[in-house]
Design a protein around this motif. Structure first.
Motif, PDB file in Angstrom:
ATOM      1  N   GLU A 157       1.324   6.152   9.130  1.00  0.00           N
ATOM      2  CA  GLU A 157       0.935   5.091   8.198  1.00  0.00           C
ATOM      3  C   GLU A 157       0.983   5.580   6.751  1.00  0.00           C
ATOM      4  O   GLU A 157       1.399   4.837   5.847  1.00  0.00           O
ATOM      5  CB  GLU A 157      -0.463   4.568   8.542  1.00  0.00           C
ATOM      6  N   ARG A 158       0.545   6.829   6.521  1.00  0.00           N
ATOM      7  CA  ARG A 158       0.628   7.379   5.162  1.00  0.00           C
ATOM      8  C   ARG A 158       2.070   7.498   4.701  1.00  0.00           C
ATOM      9  O   ARG A 158       2.394   7.198   3.545  1.00  0.00           O
ATOM     10  CB  ARG A 158      -0.054   8.757   5.122  1.00  0.00           C
ATOM     11  N   GLU A 163       4.943  -1.762   4.428  1.00  0.00           N
ATOM     12  CA  GLU A 163       3.647  -2.320   4.826  1.00  0.00           C
ATOM     13  C   GLU A 163       3.217  -1.738   6.166  1.00  0.00           C
ATOM     14  O   GLU A 163       3.844  -2.007   7.194  1.00  0.00           O
ATOM     15  CB  GLU A 163       3.754  -3.838   4.937  1.00  0.00           C
ATOM     16  N   THR A 213       3.367   4.054   3.865  1.00  0.00           N
ATOM     17  CA  THR A 213       2.822   3.577   2.591  1.00  0.00           C
ATOM     18  C   THR A 213       3.514   4.258   1.418  1.00  0.00           C
ATOM     19  O   THR A 213       3.812   3.629   0.397  1.00  0.00           O
ATOM     20  CB  THR A 213       1.301   3.835   2.537  1.00  0.00           C
ATOM     21  N   ASN A 243      -5.739  -6.987   2.658  1.00  0.00           N
ATOM     22  CA  ASN A 243      -5.930  -6.145   3.846  1.00  0.00           C
ATOM     23  C   ASN A 243      -7.059  -6.653   4.731  1.00  0.00           C
ATOM     24  O   ASN A 243      -7.538  -5.936   5.605  1.00  0.00           O
ATOM     25  CB  ASN A 243      -6.231  -4.696   3.435  1.00  0.00           C
ATOM     26  N   ASP A 286      -3.615   0.529   6.336  1.00  0.00           N
ATOM     27  CA  ASP A 286      -3.448   1.360   5.147  1.00  0.00           C
ATOM     28  C   ASP A 286      -4.533   2.432   5.128  1.00  0.00           C
ATOM     29  O   ASP A 286      -5.722   2.110   4.954  1.00  0.00           O
ATOM     30  CB  ASP A 286      -3.547   0.487   3.890  1.00  0.00           C
TER      31      ASP A 286
END
Length: 459
Positions: free
Chosen positions: A236-237, A245, A240, A383, A249
């Protein structure tokens, strides 16, 4: 309308607790299978919530809420038609998956439908519904099991979802507003799969503790789950960083109220499901009360929660963190009072039990409505769905761990302390241990809440 869907979700997570003895007798289910009847729902729900929240953000929260509600209705009917424990457990997992689509949309729809100044009341109402559902489940379950409508027995706790869901679908189609995130990014499918797999691997050995024990295989699954979730966060990092997306996050974890609040929420809700399961078994199998009588014993908990939930929301802006701590300490005190009542092995009268449960309800009403707003207070609106999914996931993980650990302690103590059919003193001893551990859990929760930032309390 969306609070109604949330109420149905938590109601179904708790309503089985009072019906558990009747289910066991009718389907020939053992202790582990009864735990799985509750835990399968929690496990499947926890695995799908984060993805469900992001799907709603991207494809429309009303649309996903309605799809989840329809699926929940169908799987409820299949639960009612179960012919053996295996089918019931499988359909309970189906219920959890569809709830995992429905529940996260609640947060997103609230954020999209209310102005910032009104959201605190809306989230307070959500928290109150959560607390009320957790205690209404056992009461309604007892009523339906004992009423034995149309000679259906425990199956009515699932059949009732069908007409209610149909009505909710009709109303929802007319009144719910559609909303979604402004982002047009595609769903992060690898992230969704990594999150679901990690949560499944993490919860499976915990829920199976009584059956498997802590073997090398169990430890390996637990370690694999932790590693998978670490890979999920790294993915996920990276996503990002590329401007894409993610499902979740990781920057949200840098919001102090969100990060600390997740831990507090998991601890707080972690004791509720296991508490009512073990209390219900003690009251029915130990003292010989019926399912309806058990529900009546639990009723004061709901009444206490109703009394303080409004007060908690009203005072949240001025004393949010203080109320959370007082609420947790009050629940801990209620567990200790109940321990004093049951530890001697006698059959307590109704009013003694009612007093302890009423105190617990007062604590729940002070903390539960506010806690949700604390966790989500600083989360950006875009979010909202994903953050709500994470919050619900963490709560489900806490609930699953509580059911697994405290449930296993209870069943092991009852089984190991008697020969033949367990007697009331054996159930009293088992419940006493659970109450001591549970009280300690809520004391720890109060300590964690001390780390919540005052400036980011409920508003």
């Amino acid at each position: 309308m969306v609070l109604f869907g949330s109420f149905m979700d938590l109601l179904d997570a708790t309503i089985v607790t009072v019906a558990a003895p009747a289910i066991a007798q009718d389907l020939g289910a053992g202790d582990a299978q009864i735990q799985w009847t509750i835990a399968a729902y929690v496990l499947a729900l926890g695995a799908g919530l984060i993805t469900g929240g992001r799907l709603g953000d991207q494809y429309g929260r009303k649309r996903l809420f309605m799809i989840g509600l329809a699926g929940f209705m169908v799987t409820s009917a299949l639960c009612a038609l179960a012919v053996d424990p295996g089918m019931l457990i499988g359909m309970r997992a189906g219920q959890g998956l569809t709830a995992g689509i429905m529940v996260p949309q609640v947060f997103g729809i609230i954020r999209a439908s209310f102005a910032p100044g009104e959201r605190a009341k809306a989230f307070g109402a959500y928290g109150a519904v959560q607390g009320l559902a957790s205690v209404a489940g056992p009461l309604l379950g007892g009523l339906l099991v004992d009423a034995n409508l149309f000679d259906l027995g425990w199956r009515t706790i699932f059949w009732i979802n069908v007409p209610v869901s149909i009505l909710a679908l009709i109303i929802g189609a007319k009144v719910l507003p559609e909303s979604r995130s402004a982002s047009t990014a595609r769903l992060d499918l690898p992230g969704a799969l990594l999150a679901a797999t990690g949560i499944l691997l993490l919860l499976l050995p915990i829920i199976q503790t009584e059956t498997w024990g802590w073997t090398w295989g169990s430890v390996a699954l637990l370690a694999a789950g932790i590693i998978m979730l670490a890979i999920f966060l790294a993915h996920e990092r990276r996503l990002t960083g590329r401007g894409n997306e993610p499902v979740f996050d990781p920057a949200l974890l840098r919001i102090r109220a969100f990060a600390v609040g997740l831990s507090a929420s998991a601890l707080f809700f972690g004791g509720i499901g296991s508490y009512f399961l073990t209390l219900s078994l003690y009251l029915q199998n130990g003292t010989g009360r019926t399912a309806w009588e058990t529900g009546l014993v639990i009723l004061p908990y709901a009444l206490g929660s109703i009394i303080t939930s409004g007060l908690g929301v009203a005072l949240a802006a001025k004393a949010g963190r203080t109320l959370l701590i007082i609420g947790s300490l009050t629940v801990a005190a209620a567990q200790l009072v109940l321990w004093l009542i049951v530890k001697d092995g006698d059959d307590p009268g109704y009013w003694l039990l009612a007093m302890a449960l009423f105190i617990g309800g007062l604590g729940l009403g002070l903390a539960a409505p506010i806690l949700v707003n604390v966790v989500l207070a600083g989360v950006p609106g875009r979010n909202a769905g994903a953050a709500g999914g994470v919050l619900s996931t963490v709560n489900q993980i806490g609930g699953a761990v509580g059911i697994a650990v405290l449930g296993t302690i209870f069943f092991t103590t009852v089984t190991g302390s008697a020969t033949g059919a367990p007697a009331l003193p054996d159930y009293s001893h088992a419940l006493s241990i659970v109450l001591i551990v549970s009280a300690a859990l809520y004391l720890i929760t109060a300590l964690v809440m001390l780390a919540l930032p005052k400036a980011e309390g409920p508003r």
